[in-house]
Design a protein around this motif. Structure first.
Motif, PDB file in Angstrom:
ATOM      1  N   LYS A 121       7.292  19.993  -0.059  1.00 11.84           N
ATOM      2  CA  LYS A 121       6.090  19.210  -0.366  1.00 11.84           C
ATOM      3  C   LYS A 121       5.572  18.422   0.839  1.00 11.84           C
ATOM      4  CE  LYS A 121       7.015  18.809  -5.253  1.00 11.84           C
ATOM      5  NZ  LYS A 121       7.184  17.933  -6.388  1.00 11.84           N
ATOM      6  N   SER A 122       6.219  18.535   1.975  1.00  7.29           N
ATOM      7  CA  SER A 122       5.791  17.841   3.191  1.00  7.29           C
ATOM      8  C   SER A 122       5.826  18.829   4.349  1.00  7.29           C
ATOM      9  CB  SER A 122       6.707  16.651   3.491  1.00  7.29           C
ATOM     10  OG  SER A 122       6.608  15.679   2.491  1.00  7.29           O
ATOM     11  N   ILE A 123       4.666  19.307   4.725  1.00  7.00           N
ATOM     12  CA  ILE A 123       4.556  20.335   5.754  1.00  7.00           C
ATOM     13  C   ILE A 123       4.644  19.703   7.141  1.00  7.00           C
ATOM     14  CG2 ILE A 123       3.087  22.169   6.681  1.00  7.00           C
ATOM     15  CD1 ILE A 123       4.154  22.628   3.796  1.00  7.00           C
ATOM     16  N   TYR A 158       4.594  14.885   9.050  1.00  9.78           N
ATOM     17  CA  TYR A 158       4.914  15.611   7.828  1.00  9.78           C
ATOM     18  C   TYR A 158       3.799  15.298   6.843  1.00  9.78           C
ATOM     19  CZ  TYR A 158       9.592  16.763   9.488  1.00  9.78           C
ATOM     20  OH  TYR A 158      10.646  17.270  10.200  1.00  9.78           O
ATOM     21  N   SER A 159       3.057  16.322   6.462  1.00  9.88           N
ATOM     22  CA  SER A 159       1.880  16.124   5.621  1.00  9.88           C
ATOM     23  C   SER A 159       2.221  16.250   4.138  1.00  9.88           C
ATOM     24  CB  SER A 159       0.801  17.147   5.982  1.00  9.88           C
ATOM     25  OG  SER A 159      -0.302  16.997   5.126  1.00  9.88           O
ATOM     26  N   ASP A 160       1.979  15.166   3.416  1.00 13.13           N
ATOM     27  CA  ASP A 160       2.138  15.183   1.958  1.00 13.13           C
ATOM     28  C   ASP A 160       0.826  15.567   1.277  1.00 13.13           C
ATOM     29  OD1 ASP A 160       4.739  14.338   2.261  1.00 13.13           O
ATOM     30  OD2 ASP A 160       4.306  12.242   1.830  1.00 13.13           O
ATOM     31  N   LEU A 164       4.070  10.615  13.648  1.00 12.82           N
ATOM     32  CA  LEU A 164       3.162   9.801  12.856  1.00 12.82           C
ATOM     33  C   LEU A 164       3.658   9.785  11.424  1.00 12.82           C
ATOM     34  CD1 LEU A 164      -0.277  11.124  14.175  1.00 12.82           C
ATOM     35  CD2 LEU A 164       1.135   9.262  15.068  1.00 12.82           C
ATOM     36  N   GLY A 165       3.717   8.603  10.844  1.00 12.83           N
ATOM     37  CA  GLY A 165       4.218   8.509   9.481  1.00 12.83           C
ATOM     38  C   GLY A 165       3.571   7.387   8.709  1.00 12.83           C
ATOM     39  N   SER A 166       3.819   7.405   7.424  1.00 15.06           N
ATOM     40  CA  SER A 166       3.327   6.377   6.509  1.00 15.06           C
ATOM     41  C   SER A 166       1.829   6.152   6.683  1.00 15.06           C
ATOM     42  CB  SER A 166       4.091   5.066   6.703  1.00 15.06           C
ATOM     43  OG  SER A 166       5.467   5.254   6.443  1.00 15.06           O
ATOM     44  N   ILE A 167       1.084   7.244   6.826  1.00 16.94           N
ATOM     45  CA  ILE A 167      -0.373   7.148   6.975  1.00 16.94           C
ATOM     46  C   ILE A 167      -0.954   6.862   5.592  1.00 16.94           C
ATOM     47  CG2 ILE A 167      -2.476   8.345   7.670  1.00 16.94           C
ATOM     48  CD1 ILE A 167      -0.625  10.160   9.438  1.00 16.94           C
ATOM     49  N   VAL A 168      -1.593   5.716   5.462  1.00 16.63           N
ATOM     50  CA  VAL A 168      -2.114   5.319   4.155  1.00 16.63           C
ATOM     51  C   VAL A 168      -3.434   4.571   4.323  1.00 16.63           C
ATOM     52  CG1 VAL A 168      -0.784   3.150   4.064  1.00 16.63           C
ATOM     53  CG2 VAL A 168      -1.504   4.240   1.935  1.00 16.63           C
ATOM     54  N   ILE A 169      -4.343   4.846   3.416  1.00 15.49           N
ATOM     55  CA  ILE A 169      -5.617   4.129   3.324  1.00 15.49           C
ATOM     56  C   ILE A 169      -5.621   3.403   1.995  1.00 15.49           C
ATOM     57  CG2 ILE A 169      -8.147   4.352   3.189  1.00 15.49           C
ATOM     58  CD1 ILE A 169      -7.022   4.972   5.970  1.00 15.49           C
ATOM     59  N   ASP A 170      -6.015   2.142   2.017  1.00 14.32           N
ATOM     60  CA  ASP A 170      -6.124   1.348   0.794  1.00 14.32           C
ATOM     61  C   ASP A 170      -6.980   2.100  -0.224  1.00 14.32           C
ATOM     62  OD1 ASP A 170      -7.618  -0.771  -0.938  1.00 14.32           O
ATOM     63  OD2 ASP A 170      -5.887  -1.849  -0.105  1.00 14.32           O
ATOM     64  N   MET A 204       0.845  -1.207   0.000  1.00  9.90           N
ATOM     65  CA  MET A 204       0.000   0.000   0.000  1.00  9.90           C
ATOM     66  C   MET A 204       0.876   1.252   0.000  1.00  9.90           C
ATOM     67  SD  MET A 204      -3.317  -0.822   2.496  1.00  9.90           S
ATOM     68  CE  MET A 204      -2.577   0.071   3.805  1.00  9.90           C
ATOM     69  N   GLY A 205       1.884   1.245   0.846  1.00  7.64           N
ATOM     70  CA  GLY A 205       2.776   2.401   0.928  1.00  7.64           C
ATOM     71  C   GLY A 205       3.581   2.620  -0.337  1.00  7.64           C
ATOM     72  N   TYR A 206       4.032   1.538  -0.926  1.00  7.08           N
ATOM     73  CA  TYR A 206       4.842   1.641  -2.139  1.00  7.08           C
ATOM     74  C   TYR A 206       4.045   2.284  -3.276  1.00  7.08           C
ATOM     75  CZ  TYR A 206       7.927   0.350  -5.989  1.00  7.08           C
ATOM     76  OH  TYR A 206       8.746   0.386  -7.091  1.00  7.08           O
ATOM     77  N   LYS A 207       2.762   1.988  -3.355  1.00  2.00           N
ATOM     78  CA  LYS A 207       1.908   2.601  -4.389  1.00  2.00           C
ATOM     79  C   LYS A 207       1.879   4.114  -4.247  1.00  2.00           C
ATOM     80  CE  LYS A 207      -1.204  -1.322  -4.938  1.00  2.00           C
ATOM     81  NZ  LYS A 207      -2.555  -1.845  -4.659  1.00  2.00           N
ATOM     82  N   GLU A 208       2.036   4.606  -3.011  1.00  2.00           N
ATOM     83  CA  GLU A 208       1.973   6.047  -2.747  1.00  2.00           C
ATOM     84  C   GLU A 208       3.332   6.738  -2.792  1.00  2.00           C
ATOM     85  OE1 GLU A 208      -0.936   7.632  -2.487  1.00  2.00           O
ATOM     86  OE2 GLU A 208      -1.831   5.656  -2.802  1.00  2.00           O
ATOM     87  N   TRP A 209       4.368   6.066  -2.318  1.00  2.00           N
ATOM     88  CA  TRP A 209       5.651   6.727  -2.103  1.00  2.00           C
ATOM     89  C   TRP A 209       6.832   5.988  -2.734  1.00  2.00           C
ATOM     90  CZ3 TRP A 209       2.774   5.690   2.627  1.00  2.00           C
ATOM     91  CH2 TRP A 209       1.936   6.737   2.980  1.00  2.00           C
ATOM     92  N   ALA A 210       6.679   5.451  -3.904  1.00  2.00           N
ATOM     93  CA  ALA A 210       7.784   4.724  -4.545  1.00  2.00           C
ATOM     94  C   ALA A 210       9.001   5.634  -4.741  1.00  2.00           C
ATOM     95  CB  ALA A 210       7.335   4.132  -5.873  1.00  2.00           C
ATOM     96  N   LYS A 211       8.769   6.853  -5.159  1.00  2.00           N
ATOM     97  CA  LYS A 211       9.825   7.857  -5.347  1.00  2.00           C
ATOM     98  C   LYS A 211      11.019   7.317  -6.128  1.00  2.00           C
ATOM     99  CE  LYS A 211       8.579  10.358  -1.173  1.00  2.00           C
ATOM    100  NZ  LYS A 211       8.974  10.792   0.156  1.00  2.00           N
ATOM    101  N   GLY A 212      10.748   6.572  -7.188  1.00  2.00           N
ATOM    102  CA  GLY A 212      11.821   6.069  -8.041  1.00  2.00           C
ATOM    103  C   GLY A 212      12.582   4.883  -7.494  1.00  2.00           C
ATOM    104  N   ARG A 213      12.169   4.380  -6.352  1.00  2.00           N
ATOM    105  CA  ARG A 213      12.845   3.233  -5.751  1.00  2.00           C
ATOM    106  C   ARG A 213      12.184   1.939  -6.215  1.00  2.00           C
ATOM    107  NH1 ARG A 213      11.874   5.328   0.278  1.00  2.00           N
ATOM    108  NH2 ARG A 213       9.926   5.790  -0.743  1.00  2.00           N
TER     109      ARG A 213
END
Length: 167
Positions: free
Chosen positions: A140-142, A115-117, A77-83, A17-26
């Motif tokens: 990009k992350s407040i 940090y809010s994306d 708090l980090g890696s907050i993700v909803i399917d 789930m996280g990778y779909k959101e934050w792959a960032k070229g990795r």
């Protein structure tokens, strides 16, 4: 819906789930390796439905802010993700409410940071405030905190080197 610590057999799904959101070229492998480092100083949680399907996830990092000779506990708090199949149904808000409540039951004088994306306005109803511009590292992350008014005043006067950069 249930908020609980992640089970070992659920990590793969959460990382996907996280990778779909934050792959960032990795690559996926690189993403997982970098995220597993967070496990050393935090606890990953999941938000599941009545059938134990994972709807969302986040990690709570146990950090500190140094103020004079005192270390103040801080929950990052980090890696907050909803399917993707469960978005725009209020699950993100519910995940956050359950997480904040869970931590505050253990520690009443909490300081939360994230940090809010996404648009920071999402976090305002939960008591989060943006830190002043001089404490913002990433355009990009407040960086936002949730704490007492007095503690916000203290944190906002700290040098940026004392604000954790945890991702």
């Amino acid at each position: 819906m249930l908020f609980r610590e992640i089970a070992p057999n659920e990590a793969e799904h959460v990382y996907q789930m996280g990778y779909k959101e934050w792959a960032k070229g990795r690559t996926y492998k690189q993403y997982v390796e970098e995220n597993q480092k967070e496990e050393d100083y935090g606890t990953r949680y999941v938000y599941v439905d009545q059938d134990n399907n994972i709807i969302g996830s986040l990690i709570v990092l146990f950090l500190k802010i140094k103020r004079f000779d005192q270390h103040l506990p801080l929950y990052g708090l980090g890696s907050i993700v909803i399917d993707q199949d469960f978005r725009r149904m209020g699950h993100g808000k519910e995940l956050l409410v359950k997480c904040l409540s869970h931590i505050e039951q253990q520690d009443k004088n909490t300081i939360f940071m994230l940090y809010s994306d996404i648009n920071p306005h999402f976090y305002y109803p939960f008591g989060f405030k943006e830190l002043p511009e001089h404490l913002q590292r990433y355009p990009k992350s407040i960086c936002m905190v949730r704490c007492s008014h007095n503690m916000y005043h203290v944190i906002s006067k700290l040098p940026i080197t004392q604000i954790p950069a945890y991702f």
